[in-house]
Scaffold this motif. Structure first.
Motif, short mmCIF file in Angstrom:
data_model
loop_
_atom_site.label_atom_id
_atom_site.label_comp_id
_atom_site.label_asym_id
_atom_site.label_seq_id
_atom_site.Cartn_x
_atom_site.Cartn_y
_atom_site.Cartn_z
N SER A 73 31.30 16.64 -40.44
CA SER A 73 30.18 16.81 -41.38
C SER A 73 29.55 18.19 -41.25
CB SER A 73 29.13 15.73 -41.15
OG SER A 73 29.64 14.45 -41.43
N LEU A 74 29.37 18.64 -40.01
CA LEU A 74 28.77 19.96 -39.79
C LEU A 74 29.69 21.06 -40.32
CD1 LEU A 74 26.49 21.65 -38.64
CD2 LEU A 74 27.64 21.60 -36.41
N ALA A 75 30.98 20.95 -40.04
CA ALA A 75 31.93 21.96 -40.50
C ALA A 75 31.96 22.05 -42.02
CB ALA A 75 33.32 21.66 -39.95
N ALA A 76 31.86 20.90 -42.67
CA ALA A 76 31.94 20.86 -44.12
C ALA A 76 30.72 21.51 -44.79
CB ALA A 76 32.09 19.42 -44.61
N ARG A 77 29.59 21.51 -44.10
CA ARG A 77 28.37 22.02 -44.72
C ARG A 77 28.22 23.54 -44.59
NH1 ARG A 77 23.29 18.00 -43.43
NH2 ARG A 77 24.31 15.99 -43.79
N MET A 78 28.90 24.16 -43.62
CA MET A 78 28.66 25.56 -43.33
C MET A 78 29.58 26.47 -44.12
SD MET A 78 26.13 25.11 -41.43
CE MET A 78 25.82 26.88 -41.27
N VAL A 79 29.04 27.60 -44.56
CA VAL A 79 29.84 28.58 -45.30
C VAL A 79 30.65 29.41 -44.31
CG1 VAL A 79 28.14 28.71 -47.14
CG2 VAL A 79 28.00 30.32 -45.23
N PRO A 133 29.69 18.36 -28.43
CA PRO A 133 29.24 19.71 -28.08
C PRO A 133 30.37 20.69 -27.83
CG PRO A 133 28.76 18.14 -26.32
CD PRO A 133 29.16 17.34 -27.52
N GLY A 134 31.49 20.22 -27.26
CA GLY A 134 32.60 21.14 -27.02
C GLY A 134 33.13 21.74 -28.31
N ARG A 135 33.24 20.92 -29.32
CA ARG A 135 33.72 21.39 -30.62
C ARG A 135 32.72 22.34 -31.27
NH1 ARG A 135 35.23 17.28 -35.59
NH2 ARG A 135 36.07 18.81 -37.02
N SER A 136 31.44 22.01 -31.16
CA SER A 136 30.40 22.87 -31.72
C SER A 136 30.39 24.23 -31.04
CB SER A 136 29.04 22.19 -31.58
OG SER A 136 28.01 23.02 -32.10
N TYR A 164 24.95 29.01 -24.62
CA TYR A 164 23.49 29.20 -24.54
C TYR A 164 22.82 28.75 -25.83
CZ TYR A 164 24.36 32.10 -20.41
OH TYR A 164 24.76 32.56 -19.17
N PHE A 165 23.40 29.16 -26.97
CA PHE A 165 22.77 28.82 -28.25
C PHE A 165 22.81 27.32 -28.50
CE2 PHE A 165 22.81 28.16 -32.87
CZ PHE A 165 21.63 28.79 -33.21
N ASN A 166 23.96 26.69 -28.24
CA ASN A 166 24.09 25.25 -28.49
C ASN A 166 23.03 24.46 -27.73
OD1 ASN A 166 25.94 22.93 -29.56
ND2 ASN A 166 25.61 22.46 -27.41
N TRP A 167 22.87 24.75 -26.45
CA TRP A 167 21.93 23.94 -25.66
C TRP A 167 20.49 24.38 -25.83
CZ3 TRP A 167 23.75 19.57 -25.11
CH2 TRP A 167 25.11 19.38 -24.86
#
Length: 208
Positions: A73-79, A133-136, A164-167
């Protein structure tokens, strides 16, 4: 005939996984029986076994589908990052979408269930981390490399910056919801404010 059979099989599997997800999240692995899955799905237990194998296989597949679905879902939303002119604007949008998709009662239940079943299924935690989280983090690392090549960021180690950004984005709200309950899940305004503040802090360290 083949198309009708494929459609019927897909509907049956959808019913099975929908029923199994609800029961596993509500009652855990031990508290869920294949009889209950079959009853809720409106099919026979034999049909459940013929489509998904045993209860353990069904459980692992449910966890895999839930964690993978959030990432999809996240991948589909991002340009595509190659089309972006502002790293800051992109990251605010990314963070806000990630918070909206991940911080739901459904996925918080999943995390609690995985933690509760860790002793019985140690691979579950690895699966959730890899698909969640690993995929993100892997996706962010690719984005940061693209931004660095275009002069929009100065990240150095792109993967480290992605961690760093993810967490920075996910750490506090996830822990609050996990430990203090779903009432702590942020609403739209809180998600936006948190995303903007996290990006401000990140850009202070990595902005070009």
């Amino acid at each position: 005939m083949a198309d009708r059979t494929t459609t019927r099989t897909a509907r049956t599997k959808s019913a099975i996984f929908g029923a199994a997800e609800k029961l596993f999240l509500d009652h855990g692995y031990t508290g869920t029986s294949m009889d209950a899955v079959a009853e809720l799905a409106g099919i026979t237990k034999q049909t459940v076994y013929s489509h998904v194998g045993d209860k353990e296989s069904l459980f692992l597949e449910v966890v895999d589908r839930m964690t993978g679905g959030a990432g999809d879902s996240l991948a589909a939303r991002m340009v595509p990052p190659a089309t972006v002119s502002s790293a800051e604007a992109y990251l605010v949008e990314f963070a806000e979408q990630q918070l909206e998709i991940v911080l739901t009662p459904r996925l918080m239940k999943l995390r609690r269930m995985v933690i509760g079943e860790h002793a019985r299924f140690p691979a579950l935690g690895q699966m959730l981390h890899r698909r969640g989280p690993g995929r993100s983090i892997a996706r962010l690392a690719e984005v940061f490399e693209t931004f660095a090549q275009r002069g929009l960021l100065k990240t150095g180690d792109a993967r480290r910056a992605a961690v760093y950004f993810n967490w920075l984005v996910m750490g506090e709200p996830t822990n609050d919801a996990m430990l203090l309950g779903d009432d702590l899940l942020p609403g739209n305004a809180a998600r936006r404010a948190h995303a903007e503040e996290c990006v401000r802090i990140f850009m202070a360290a990595y902005g070009s």
